[in-house]
Design a protein around this motif. Sequence first.
Motif, PDB file in Angstrom:
ATOM      1  N   ALA A 121      60.419 -10.137  51.493  1.00 40.22           N
ATOM      2  CA  ALA A 121      59.249 -10.917  51.070  1.00 40.22           C
ATOM      3  C   ALA A 121      59.522 -11.812  49.855  1.00 40.22           C
ATOM      4  N   PRO A 122      60.588 -12.623  49.903  1.00 40.09           N
ATOM      5  CA  PRO A 122      60.849 -13.506  48.768  1.00 40.09           C
ATOM      6  C   PRO A 122      59.851 -14.652  48.720  1.00 40.09           C
ATOM      7  N   ARG A 123      59.613 -15.156  47.535  1.00 43.67           N
ATOM      8  CA  ARG A 123      58.759 -16.332  47.390  1.00 43.67           C
ATOM      9  C   ARG A 123      59.560 -17.616  47.595  1.00 43.67           C
ATOM     10  N   ARG A 124      60.884 -17.488  47.632  1.00 41.11           N
ATOM     11  CA  ARG A 124      61.738 -18.663  47.848  1.00 41.11           C
ATOM     12  C   ARG A 124      63.012 -18.217  48.565  1.00 41.11           C
ATOM     13  N   ILE A 125      63.397 -19.019  49.554  1.00 41.02           N
ATOM     14  CA  ILE A 125      64.680 -18.853  50.234  1.00 41.02           C
ATOM     15  C   ILE A 125      65.445 -20.150  50.008  1.00 41.02           C
ATOM     16  N   ILE A 126      66.567 -20.038  49.337  1.00 45.15           N
ATOM     17  CA  ILE A 126      67.388 -21.194  48.972  1.00 45.15           C
ATOM     18  C   ILE A 126      68.569 -21.239  49.929  1.00 45.15           C
ATOM     19  N   LEU A 127      68.750 -22.362  50.596  1.00 48.26           N
ATOM     20  CA  LEU A 127      69.863 -22.523  51.529  1.00 48.26           C
ATOM     21  C   LEU A 127      70.874 -23.496  50.941  1.00 48.26           C
ATOM     22  N   GLY A 128      72.101 -23.024  50.781  1.00 49.46           N
ATOM     23  CA  GLY A 128      73.161 -23.848  50.224  1.00 49.46           C
ATOM     24  C   GLY A 128      74.437 -23.709  51.026  1.00 49.46           C
ATOM     25  N   GLY A 129      75.514 -24.233  50.507  1.00 45.56           N
ATOM     26  CA  GLY A 129      76.799 -24.200  51.194  1.00 45.56           C
ATOM     27  C   GLY A 129      77.052 -25.510  51.919  1.00 45.56           C
ATOM     28  N   GLY A 130      78.272 -25.687  52.366  1.00 44.03           N
ATOM     29  CA  GLY A 130      78.691 -26.947  52.967  1.00 44.03           C
ATOM     30  C   GLY A 130      77.894 -27.378  54.180  1.00 44.03           C
ATOM     31  N   VAL A 131      77.545 -26.440  55.057  1.00 46.91           N
ATOM     32  CA  VAL A 131      76.790 -26.801  56.255  1.00 46.91           C
ATOM     33  C   VAL A 131      75.403 -27.312  55.894  1.00 46.91           C
ATOM     34  N   MET A 132      74.846 -26.835  54.798  1.00 47.88           N
ATOM     35  CA  MET A 132      73.481 -27.213  54.415  1.00 47.88           C
ATOM     36  C   MET A 132      73.412 -28.556  53.690  1.00 47.88           C
ATOM     37  N   ALA A 133      74.500 -29.291  53.648  1.00 49.08           N
ATOM     38  CA  ALA A 133      74.484 -30.632  53.050  1.00 49.08           C
ATOM     39  C   ALA A 133      73.726 -31.620  53.931  1.00 49.08           C
ATOM     40  N   GLN A 134      73.197 -31.151  55.033  1.00 54.18           N
ATOM     41  CA  GLN A 134      72.438 -31.976  55.978  1.00 54.18           C
ATOM     42  C   GLN A 134      70.951 -31.901  55.622  1.00 54.18           C
ATOM     43  N   ALA A 135      70.447 -32.855  54.874  1.00 55.21           N
ATOM     44  CA  ALA A 135      69.045 -32.830  54.434  1.00 55.21           C
ATOM     45  C   ALA A 135      68.080 -32.772  55.615  1.00 55.21           C
TER      46      ALA A 135
ATOM     47  N   GLY B 224      75.003 -26.887  44.114  1.00 55.13           N
ATOM     48  CA  GLY B 224      76.177 -27.213  44.917  1.00 55.13           C
ATOM     49  C   GLY B 224      77.276 -26.180  44.756  1.00 55.13           C
ATOM     50  N   GLY B 225      78.498 -26.643  44.674  1.00 57.90           N
ATOM     51  CA  GLY B 225      79.651 -25.761  44.571  1.00 57.90           C
ATOM     52  C   GLY B 225      79.763 -25.018  43.252  1.00 57.90           C
ATOM     53  N   ARG B 226      78.884 -25.320  42.308  1.00 64.45           N
ATOM     54  CA  ARG B 226      78.930 -24.646  41.007  1.00 64.45           C
ATOM     55  C   ARG B 226      78.123 -23.348  40.981  1.00 64.45           C
ATOM     56  N   ALA B 227      77.327 -23.075  42.019  1.00 66.56           N
ATOM     57  CA  ALA B 227      76.420 -21.921  42.020  1.00 66.56           C
ATOM     58  C   ALA B 227      77.152 -20.606  41.776  1.00 66.56           C
ATOM     59  N   GLY B 228      78.274 -20.409  42.444  1.00 66.87           N
ATOM     60  CA  GLY B 228      79.015 -19.153  42.296  1.00 66.87           C
ATOM     61  C   GLY B 228      79.568 -18.956  40.901  1.00 66.87           C
ATOM     62  N   VAL B 229      80.145 -20.002  40.335  1.00 69.01           N
ATOM     63  CA  VAL B 229      80.713 -19.915  38.985  1.00 69.01           C
ATOM     64  C   VAL B 229      79.601 -19.676  37.963  1.00 69.01           C
ATOM     65  N   ILE B 230      78.503 -20.398  38.105  1.00 67.47           N
ATOM     66  CA  ILE B 230      77.391 -20.222  37.172  1.00 67.47           C
ATOM     67  C   ILE B 230      76.806 -18.815  37.304  1.00 67.47           C
ATOM     68  N   GLY B 231      76.691 -18.333  38.544  1.00 62.03           N
ATOM     69  CA  GLY B 231      76.208 -16.973  38.763  1.00 62.03           C
ATOM     70  C   GLY B 231      77.136 -15.935  38.157  1.00 62.03           C
ATOM     71  N   ALA B 232      78.446 -16.143  38.289  1.00 61.69           N
ATOM     72  CA  ALA B 232      79.422 -15.217  37.701  1.00 61.69           C
ATOM     73  C   ALA B 232      79.310 -15.202  36.183  1.00 61.69           C
ATOM     74  N   LEU B 233      79.104 -16.365  35.591  1.00 63.60           N
ATOM     75  CA  LEU B 233      78.918 -16.425  34.134  1.00 63.60           C
ATOM     76  C   LEU B 233      77.643 -15.691  33.714  1.00 63.60           C
ATOM     77  N   GLU B 234      76.588 -15.823  34.524  1.00 67.37           N
ATOM     78  CA  GLU B 234      75.346 -15.102  34.226  1.00 67.37           C
ATOM     79  C   GLU B 234      75.543 -13.593  34.334  1.00 67.37           C
ATOM     80  N   LEU B 235      76.305 -13.147  35.318  1.00 65.71           N
ATOM     81  CA  LEU B 235      76.611 -11.712  35.439  1.00 65.71           C
ATOM     82  C   LEU B 235      77.393 -11.226  34.219  1.00 65.71           C
ATOM     83  N   ALA B 236      78.350 -12.028  33.793  1.00 69.53           N
ATOM     84  CA  ALA B 236      79.129 -11.665  32.608  1.00 69.53           C
ATOM     85  C   ALA B 236      78.226 -11.593  31.380  1.00 69.53           C
TER      86      ALA B 236
END
Length: 186
Positions: A115-129, A166-178
């Motif tokens: 029951a999320p209030r938001r579903i965010i779709l990212g990744g290379g395939v989702m570059a199709q607006a 974009g491609g920065r989501a994982g790195v930014i998320g890892a920094l937030e975990l740290a």
Amino acid sequence: LGEARHGAGVGYDDLVYVTVGTGIGAGVLANGRIVYGFAHPEAGHIHVPKPAADAAFAGVCAFHADRCVEGLASGPALQARWGTDAASLPPEHPAWTLQAHYLAALCVNLLLVSAPRRIILGGGVMAQAHLFPRVRTALRELLNGYVDFAAYAIELDDLVVPAQLGGRAGVIGALELARDSTNTRS
């Protein structure tokens, strides 16, 4: 976590981030906390219904073949089914109707389980607006009126949205975990 704190999820404590690329993965945030069990969620391997129009495609998942969303809708699945990558498929290609179906089926499962209030779709395939309105339409059709979004003050256009980092989501998320790890040790 990156999208939650610095991207399309800012202001939401309950969200799912799905990346659709080489594989399909998801991070789930509930009440502002990352959901873990005995391991991380493997949303890409959720089994989804396969429409008759796609009956001949064998899928690409080494474990589930054509039964899971990763085997049917990841970048390698698009390449195997259509002989080209997602970026080379024009918006009017029939690939996108199938892709919208599979991603909407995944969203239905995520929506009904967490029951999320938001579903965010990212990744290379989702570059199709052009894919986002199709996913929302397919989601509404698959739910068939089961969820009364208005009762929860949710607009479908605000529920399923594109990632912002974009491609920065994982790195930014890892920094937030740290950062979180450092803050809990203080």
